[in-house]
Design a protein around this motif. Structure first.
Motif, PDB file in Angstrom:
ATOM      1  N   ILE A  32     -17.677  89.654 -19.576  1.00 12.44           N
ATOM      2  CA  ILE A  32     -18.356  88.378 -19.306  1.00 12.44           C
ATOM      3  C   ILE A  32     -19.457  88.126 -20.335  1.00 12.44           C
ATOM      4  CG2 ILE A  32     -19.852  87.164 -17.654  1.00 12.44           C
ATOM      5  CD1 ILE A  32     -18.190  88.566 -15.415  1.00 12.44           C
ATOM      6  N   ILE A  33     -20.230  89.148 -20.657  1.00 17.90           N
ATOM      7  CA  ILE A  33     -21.290  89.016 -21.671  1.00 17.90           C
ATOM      8  C   ILE A  33     -20.684  88.606 -23.006  1.00 17.90           C
ATOM      9  CG2 ILE A  33     -22.967  90.341 -23.040  1.00 17.90           C
ATOM     10  CD1 ILE A  33     -23.461  91.990 -20.409  1.00 17.90           C
ATOM     11  N   ALA A  34     -19.637  89.312 -23.427  1.00 16.70           N
ATOM     12  CA  ALA A  34     -18.985  89.006 -24.704  1.00 16.70           C
ATOM     13  C   ALA A  34     -18.373  87.606 -24.695  1.00 16.70           C
ATOM     14  CB  ALA A  34     -17.919  90.055 -25.006  1.00 16.70           C
ATOM     15  N   LEU A  35     -17.815  87.201 -23.560  1.00 16.46           N
ATOM     16  CA  LEU A  35     -17.207  85.874 -23.441  1.00 16.46           C
ATOM     17  C   LEU A  35     -18.268  84.774 -23.553  1.00 16.46           C
ATOM     18  CD1 LEU A  35     -14.494  84.450 -22.971  1.00 16.46           C
ATOM     19  CD2 LEU A  35     -15.007  84.485 -20.531  1.00 16.46           C
ATOM     20  N   PHE A  36     -19.398  84.960 -22.901  1.00 19.66           N
ATOM     21  CA  PHE A  36     -20.476  83.974 -22.993  1.00 19.66           C
ATOM     22  C   PHE A  36     -20.957  83.841 -24.437  1.00 19.66           C
ATOM     23  CE2 PHE A  36     -20.910  83.473 -18.492  1.00 19.66           C
ATOM     24  CZ  PHE A  36     -21.681  82.333 -18.312  1.00 19.66           C
ATOM     25  N   PHE A  37     -21.286  84.974 -25.059  1.00 17.19           N
ATOM     26  CA  PHE A  37     -21.818  84.919 -26.420  1.00 17.19           C
ATOM     27  C   PHE A  37     -20.768  84.401 -27.407  1.00 17.19           C
ATOM     28  CE2 PHE A  37     -24.978  88.341 -25.074  1.00 17.19           C
ATOM     29  CZ  PHE A  37     -25.985  87.420 -24.874  1.00 17.19           C
ATOM     30  N   GLY A  38     -19.547  84.891 -27.315  1.00 12.25           N
ATOM     31  CA  GLY A  38     -18.483  84.422 -28.207  1.00 12.25           C
ATOM     32  C   GLY A  38     -18.154  82.958 -27.980  1.00 12.25           C
ATOM     33  N   GLY A  39     -18.116  82.536 -26.716  1.00  7.84           N
ATOM     34  CA  GLY A  39     -17.815  81.143 -26.397  1.00  7.84           C
ATOM     35  C   GLY A  39     -18.859  80.180 -26.940  1.00  7.84           C
ATOM     36  N   PHE A  40     -20.118  80.507 -26.724  1.00  8.25           N
ATOM     37  CA  PHE A  40     -21.177  79.626 -27.225  1.00  8.25           C
ATOM     38  C   PHE A  40     -21.263  79.666 -28.737  1.00  8.25           C
ATOM     39  CE2 PHE A  40     -22.471  79.188 -22.895  1.00  8.25           C
ATOM     40  CZ  PHE A  40     -23.096  77.950 -22.858  1.00  8.25           C
ATOM     41  N   GLN A  41     -20.981  80.831 -29.326  1.00  8.30           N
ATOM     42  CA  GLN A  41     -21.022  80.934 -30.779  1.00  8.30           C
ATOM     43  C   GLN A  41     -19.893  80.114 -31.405  1.00  8.30           C
ATOM     44  OE1 GLN A  41     -23.721  81.818 -31.968  1.00  8.30           O
ATOM     45  NE2 GLN A  41     -23.684  83.793 -32.975  1.00  8.30           N
ATOM     46  N   ALA A  42     -18.816  79.868 -30.680  1.00 11.08           N
ATOM     47  CA  ALA A  42     -17.738  79.004 -31.159  1.00 11.08           C
ATOM     48  C   ALA A  42     -18.041  77.535 -30.865  1.00 11.08           C
ATOM     49  CB  ALA A  42     -16.413  79.407 -30.509  1.00 11.08           C
ATOM     50  N   LEU A  43     -18.641  77.258 -29.713  1.00 11.94           N
ATOM     51  CA  LEU A  43     -18.921  75.885 -29.308  1.00 11.94           C
ATOM     52  C   LEU A  43     -19.995  75.234 -30.175  1.00 11.94           C
ATOM     53  CD1 LEU A  43     -18.560  73.551 -27.250  1.00 11.94           C
ATOM     54  CD2 LEU A  43     -20.321  74.663 -25.858  1.00 11.94           C
ATOM     55  N   MET A  44     -21.053  75.951 -30.473  1.00  6.98           N
ATOM     56  CA  MET A  44     -22.178  75.356 -31.205  1.00  6.98           C
ATOM     57  C   MET A  44     -21.816  74.891 -32.617  1.00  6.98           C
ATOM     58  SD  MET A  44     -24.602  75.009 -29.142  1.00  6.98           S
ATOM     59  CE  MET A  44     -26.229  75.523 -28.691  1.00  6.98           C
ATOM     60  N   PRO A  45     -21.055  75.665 -33.411  1.00  8.89           N
ATOM     61  CA  PRO A  45     -20.670  75.122 -34.726  1.00  8.89           C
ATOM     62  C   PRO A  45     -19.803  73.864 -34.603  1.00  8.89           C
ATOM     63  CG  PRO A  45     -20.224  77.468 -34.656  1.00  8.89           C
ATOM     64  CD  PRO A  45     -20.623  77.045 -33.268  1.00  8.89           C
ATOM     65  N   PHE A  46     -18.992  73.807 -33.548  1.00  6.98           N
ATOM     66  CA  PHE A  46     -18.163  72.624 -33.332  1.00  6.98           C
ATOM     67  C   PHE A  46     -19.041  71.401 -33.065  1.00  6.98           C
ATOM     68  CE2 PHE A  46     -15.657  69.814 -30.527  1.00  6.98           C
ATOM     69  CZ  PHE A  46     -14.663  69.474 -31.441  1.00  6.98           C
ATOM     70  N   ILE A  47     -20.064  71.570 -32.225  1.00  5.95           N
ATOM     71  CA  ILE A  47     -20.991  70.467 -31.938  1.00  5.95           C
ATOM     72  C   ILE A  47     -21.728  70.061 -33.217  1.00  5.95           C
ATOM     73  CG2 ILE A  47     -23.101  69.835 -30.689  1.00  5.95           C
ATOM     74  CD1 ILE A  47     -22.061  71.651 -28.385  1.00  5.95           C
ATOM     75  N   GLY A  48     -22.189  71.047 -33.981  1.00  5.27           N
ATOM     76  CA  GLY A  48     -22.863  70.759 -35.254  1.00  5.27           C
ATOM     77  C   GLY A  48     -21.946  70.049 -36.234  1.00  5.27           C
TER      78      GLY A  48
END
Length: 194
Positions: free
Chosen positions: A38-54
């Motif tokens: 769950i920890i890895a999924l949260f960090f990996g998920g947000f690390q993928a989502l934020m560049p997309f938003i940017g």
């Protein structure tokens, strides 16, 4: 931008998540694989989502700043990387991380994890803006960055549980240096020096 460069950016961006994952691992008496995932999924998920938003924000303004986009990419990467290096050299955030690590954690606080995932992926938002200016194919970029962060965060939980906080500042320093070097490389390529 090639896959190797995206991989290096992913590693550089993942260092904050790695440091927090080490703290999470410190809190576990024994490794809880479900919590680790769950920890890895949260960090990996947000690390993928934020560049997309940017990237989405960046493509809206691309035609206005095409003439100096490489300078923006250079400045953003150097500032992000430099900030990471300065934090390590000054010893900032160590007290916060120690406090975070000191709390007993028998259960996983999803709200806290959500906030930590956002906080550790803000740099990725700025990198996503540079991807728009550099016309990077965003799908492979976010897959690579998210996957790298997922693996590094999972490893951080295990390392934290086994070795403690000995390596977290070295990892953040390395991540900052990687981002600075990539920023310099982008600038030199656009200036025709490399």
């Amino acid at each position: 931008m090639g896959y190797l460069e995206l991989l290096l950016i992913g590693v550089g961006l993942a260092m904050d998540a790695f440091a927090v994952s080490i703290c999470k691992g410190l809190n576990m008496k024994t490794i809880n694989k479900k919590h680790c995932f769950i920890i890895a999924l949260f960090f990996g998920g947000f690390q993928a989502l934020m560049p997309f938003i940017g990237w989405l924000a960046g493509i809206q303004f691309e035609h206005y700043i095409k003439a100096f986009d490489h300078w923006i990419a250079f400045v953003l990467l150097v500032v992000i990387g430099g900030h990471m290096v300065v934090e390590v050299l000054r010893g900032e955030d160590e007290e916060d991380e120690v406090c975070l690590c000191a709390a007993e954690e028998e259960h996983l606080d999803i709200k806290e994890l959500f906030l930590l995932a956002i906080a550790t992926s803000i740099d990725a938002l700025a990198v996503g803006v540079t991807f728009a200016f550099l016309q990077v194919n965003i799908v492979p970029a976010i897959i690579i960055i998210g996957s790298v962060t997922f693996v590094i965060s999972a490893a951080g939980v295990f390392i934290g549980n086994i070795f403690g906080s000995k390596y977290k500042s070295r990892a953040e320093l390395a991540g900052g240096i990687i981002l600075i070097l990539l920023g310099i490389k982008i600038l030199l390529e656009h200036l025709g020096i490399v």
